[in-house]
Write a protein that holds these residues in place. Structure first.
Motif, PDB file in Angstrom:
ATOM      1  N   ILE A   1       0.840  -1.200   0.000  1.00 16.48           N
ATOM      2  CA  ILE A   1       0.000   0.000   0.000  1.00 16.48           C
ATOM      3  C   ILE A   1       0.878   1.253   0.000  1.00 16.48           C
ATOM      4  O   ILE A   1       0.632   2.198  -0.754  1.00 16.48           O
ATOM      5  CB  ILE A   1      -0.973  -0.010   1.194  1.00 16.48           C
ATOM      6  N   ALA A   2       1.924   1.263   0.823  1.00 16.43           N
ATOM      7  CA  ALA A   2       2.840   2.403   0.881  1.00 16.43           C
ATOM      8  C   ALA A   2       3.527   2.607  -0.472  1.00 16.43           C
ATOM      9  O   ALA A   2       3.661   3.730  -0.954  1.00 16.43           O
ATOM     10  CB  ALA A   2       3.873   2.209   1.983  1.00 16.43           C
ATOM     11  N   ALA A   3       3.961   1.531  -1.107  1.00 18.42           N
ATOM     12  CA  ALA A   3       4.618   1.622  -2.414  1.00 18.42           C
ATOM     13  C   ALA A   3       3.643   2.153  -3.468  1.00 18.42           C
ATOM     14  O   ALA A   3       4.008   2.983  -4.311  1.00 18.42           O
ATOM     15  CB  ALA A   3       5.171   0.266  -2.830  1.00 18.42           C
ATOM     16  N   ALA A   4       2.400   1.684  -3.418  1.00 20.25           N
ATOM     17  CA  ALA A   4       1.397   2.153  -4.373  1.00 20.25           C
ATOM     18  C   ALA A   4       1.115   3.647  -4.179  1.00 20.25           C
ATOM     19  O   ALA A   4       0.987   4.402  -5.154  1.00 20.25           O
ATOM     20  CB  ALA A   4       0.115   1.345  -4.232  1.00 20.25           C
ATOM     21  N   LEU A   5       1.019   4.090  -2.926  1.00 17.36           N
ATOM     22  CA  LEU A   5       0.805   5.513  -2.647  1.00 17.36           C
ATOM     23  C   LEU A   5       1.991   6.357  -3.125  1.00 17.36           C
ATOM     24  O   LEU A   5       1.809   7.430  -3.705  1.00 17.36           O
ATOM     25  CB  LEU A   5       0.563   5.744  -1.155  1.00 17.36           C
ATOM     26  N   LEU A   6       3.192   5.879  -2.908  1.00 23.26           N
ATOM     27  CA  LEU A   6       4.385   6.585  -3.350  1.00 23.26           C
ATOM     28  C   LEU A   6       4.426   6.678  -4.881  1.00 23.26           C
ATOM     29  O   LEU A   6       4.730   7.733  -5.441  1.00 23.26           O
ATOM     30  CB  LEU A   6       5.636   5.895  -2.817  1.00 23.26           C
ATOM     31  N   ALA A   7       4.112   5.602  -5.557  1.00 26.76           N
ATOM     32  CA  ALA A   7       4.085   5.603  -7.021  1.00 26.76           C
ATOM     33  C   ALA A   7       3.010   6.547  -7.547  1.00 26.76           C
ATOM     34  O   ALA A   7       3.241   7.299  -8.498  1.00 26.76           O
ATOM     35  CB  ALA A   7       3.854   4.183  -7.540  1.00 26.76           C
ATOM     36  N   ALA A   8       1.837   6.535  -6.929  1.00 29.28           N
ATOM     37  CA  ALA A   8       0.763   7.437  -7.346  1.00 29.28           C
ATOM     38  C   ALA A   8       1.166   8.896  -7.160  1.00 29.28           C
ATOM     39  O   ALA A   8       0.912   9.742  -8.025  1.00 29.28           O
ATOM     40  CB  ALA A   8      -0.517   7.132  -6.567  1.00 29.28           C
ATOM     41  N   ALA A   9       1.827   9.198  -6.045  1.00 33.63           N
ATOM     42  CA  ALA A   9       2.278  10.568  -5.794  1.00 33.63           C
ATOM     43  C   ALA A   9       3.321  10.999  -6.821  1.00 33.63           C
ATOM     44  O   ALA A   9       3.295  12.130  -7.315  1.00 33.63           O
ATOM     45  CB  ALA A   9       2.839  10.683  -4.380  1.00 33.63           C
ATOM     46  N   ALA A  10       4.236  10.121  -7.165  1.00 32.21           N
ATOM     47  CA  ALA A  10       5.266  10.436  -8.159  1.00 32.21           C
ATOM     48  C   ALA A  10       4.638  10.679  -9.529  1.00 32.21           C
ATOM     49  O   ALA A  10       5.003  11.629 -10.230  1.00 32.21           O
ATOM     50  CB  ALA A  10       6.289   9.311  -8.232  1.00 32.21           C
ATOM     51  N   ILE A  11       3.697   9.856  -9.918  1.00 37.31           N
ATOM     52  CA  ILE A  11       3.015  10.029 -11.206  1.00 37.31           C
ATOM     53  C   ILE A  11       2.230  11.331 -11.212  1.00 37.31           C
ATOM     54  O   ILE A  11       2.257  12.086 -12.194  1.00 37.31           O
ATOM     55  CB  ILE A  11       2.110   8.816 -11.506  1.00 37.31           C
ATOM     56  N   TRP A  12       1.555  11.630 -10.137  1.00 40.50           N
ATOM     57  CA  TRP A  12       0.789  12.877 -10.037  1.00 40.50           C
ATOM     58  C   TRP A  12       1.711  14.082 -10.168  1.00 40.50           C
ATOM     59  O   TRP A  12       1.423  15.030 -10.892  1.00 40.50           O
ATOM     60  CB  TRP A  12       0.029  12.898  -8.716  1.00 40.50           C
ATOM     61  N   LEU A  13       2.860  14.056  -9.493  1.00 40.30           N
ATOM     62  CA  LEU A  13       3.824  15.151  -9.574  1.00 40.30           C
ATOM     63  C   LEU A  13       4.340  15.322 -11.002  1.00 40.30           C
ATOM     64  O   LEU A  13       4.439  16.443 -11.506  1.00 40.30           O
ATOM     65  CB  LEU A  13       4.993  14.906  -8.621  1.00 40.30           C
ATOM     66  N   ILE A  14       4.650  14.240 -11.664  1.00 37.72           N
ATOM     67  CA  ILE A  14       5.137  14.302 -13.048  1.00 37.72           C
ATOM     68  C   ILE A  14       4.075  14.891 -13.964  1.00 37.72           C
ATOM     69  O   ILE A  14       4.366  15.738 -14.809  1.00 37.72           O
ATOM     70  CB  ILE A  14       5.583  12.905 -13.527  1.00 37.72           C
ATOM     71  N   LEU A  15       2.834  14.469 -13.800  1.00 37.94           N
ATOM     72  CA  LEU A  15       1.751  14.993 -14.634  1.00 37.94           C
ATOM     73  C   LEU A  15       1.526  16.481 -14.380  1.00 37.94           C
ATOM     74  O   LEU A  15       1.350  17.261 -15.315  1.00 37.94           O
ATOM     75  CB  LEU A  15       0.458  14.214 -14.401  1.00 37.94           C
ATOM     76  N   LEU A  16       1.540  16.899 -13.124  1.00 37.11           N
ATOM     77  CA  LEU A  16       1.366  18.319 -12.805  1.00 37.11           C
ATOM     78  C   LEU A  16       2.514  19.154 -13.367  1.00 37.11           C
ATOM     79  O   LEU A  16       2.301  20.221 -13.939  1.00 37.11           O
ATOM     80  CB  LEU A  16       1.271  18.520 -11.297  1.00 37.11           C
ATOM     81  N   GLU A  17       3.724  18.669 -13.217  1.00 35.63           N
ATOM     82  CA  GLU A  17       4.904  19.389 -13.694  1.00 35.63           C
ATOM     83  C   GLU A  17       4.894  19.510 -15.219  1.00 35.63           C
ATOM     84  O   GLU A  17       5.239  20.541 -15.770  1.00 35.63           O
ATOM     85  CB  GLU A  17       6.172  18.672 -13.219  1.00 35.63           C
ATOM     86  N   SER A  18       4.469  18.452 -15.908  1.00 37.14           N
ATOM     87  CA  SER A  18       4.491  18.486 -17.372  1.00 37.14           C
ATOM     88  C   SER A  18       3.477  19.468 -17.946  1.00 37.14           C
ATOM     89  O   SER A  18       3.630  19.928 -19.059  1.00 37.14           O
ATOM     90  CB  SER A  18       4.232  17.089 -17.934  1.00 37.14           C
ATOM     91  N   LYS A  19       2.455  19.814 -17.182  1.00 38.59           N
ATOM     92  CA  LYS A  19       1.426  20.733 -17.661  1.00 38.59           C
ATOM     93  C   LYS A  19       1.583  22.150 -17.101  1.00 38.59           C
ATOM     94  O   LYS A  19       0.773  23.010 -17.362  1.00 38.59           O
ATOM     95  CB  LYS A  19       0.046  20.193 -17.309  1.00 38.59           C
ATOM     96  N   SER A  20       2.650  22.414 -16.348  1.00 38.97           N
ATOM     97  CA  SER A  20       2.820  23.726 -15.732  1.00 38.97           C
ATOM     98  C   SER A  20       3.254  24.761 -16.769  1.00 38.97           C
ATOM     99  O   SER A  20       3.918  24.444 -17.750  1.00 38.97           O
ATOM    100  CB  SER A  20       3.842  23.655 -14.599  1.00 38.97           C
ATOM    101  N   TYR A  21       2.888  26.006 -16.535  1.00 38.79           N
ATOM    102  CA  TYR A  21       3.262  27.066 -17.467  1.00 38.79           C
ATOM    103  C   TYR A  21       4.767  27.305 -17.451  1.00 38.79           C
ATOM    104  O   TYR A  21       5.357  27.633 -18.481  1.00 38.79           O
ATOM    105  CB  TYR A  21       2.488  28.362 -17.188  1.00 38.79           C
TER     106      TYR A  21
END
Length: 136
Positions: free
Chosen positions: A14-34
């Motif tokens: 569960i901890a690994a899945a949460l960490l992976a989800a957070a990393a993916i979310w950060l990458i997606l947010l960063e890729s769409k930033s101005y």
């Protein structure tokens, strides 16, 4: 009381899945930033800048680059337009300045209005001379 082996494995998964989800979310947010979009445009000219290389300063809303700078910008406007930026210094909106130190004497200036790059140029800090982005 110590959890049994099955509970520990479940908690680790569960901890690994949460960490992976957070990393993916950060990458997606960063890729769409101005700021990432600005960096992509600048890097088309042969630079290698990232959002973390910039120092950003906001000037407020309902203002323009011309109101903020209050200097003759004719040369900088020509330099910026030559590199494909609109350089509309009278456009009113939220004005920000992003600065990036390229080396010991050159600083990259990016003026944004409503998160869109309008005026982009390089300044020599010793001579105060400005150059277009294409002059790498």
């Amino acid at each position: 009381m110590k959890p049994d082996a099955k509970t520990r494995r479940t908690m680790l998964m569960i901890a690994a899945a949460l960490l992976a989800a957070a990393a993916i979310w950060l990458i997606l947010l960063e890729s769409k930033s101005y700021s990432r979009a600005v960096c992509r445009r600048i890097n088309e000219f042969g630079y290698n800048v990232s959002p973390s290389d910039f120092y950003t300063q906001g000037y407020g809303v309902n203002t323009s680059i011309a109101e903020v700078v209050k200097e003759d910008l004719a040369v900088i406007i020509r330099q910026s337009r030559a590199c494909g930026f609109s350089a509309d210094v009278n456009k009113v909106g939220a004005v920000e300045l992003m600065l990036c130190k390229l080396d010991d004497t050159r600083v990259l200036f990016v003026y944004l209005v409503d998160k869109e790059p309008e005026l982009v140029f390089i300044e020599d800090t010793e001579t105060k001379e400005t150059f277009p982005l294409a002059d790498k």
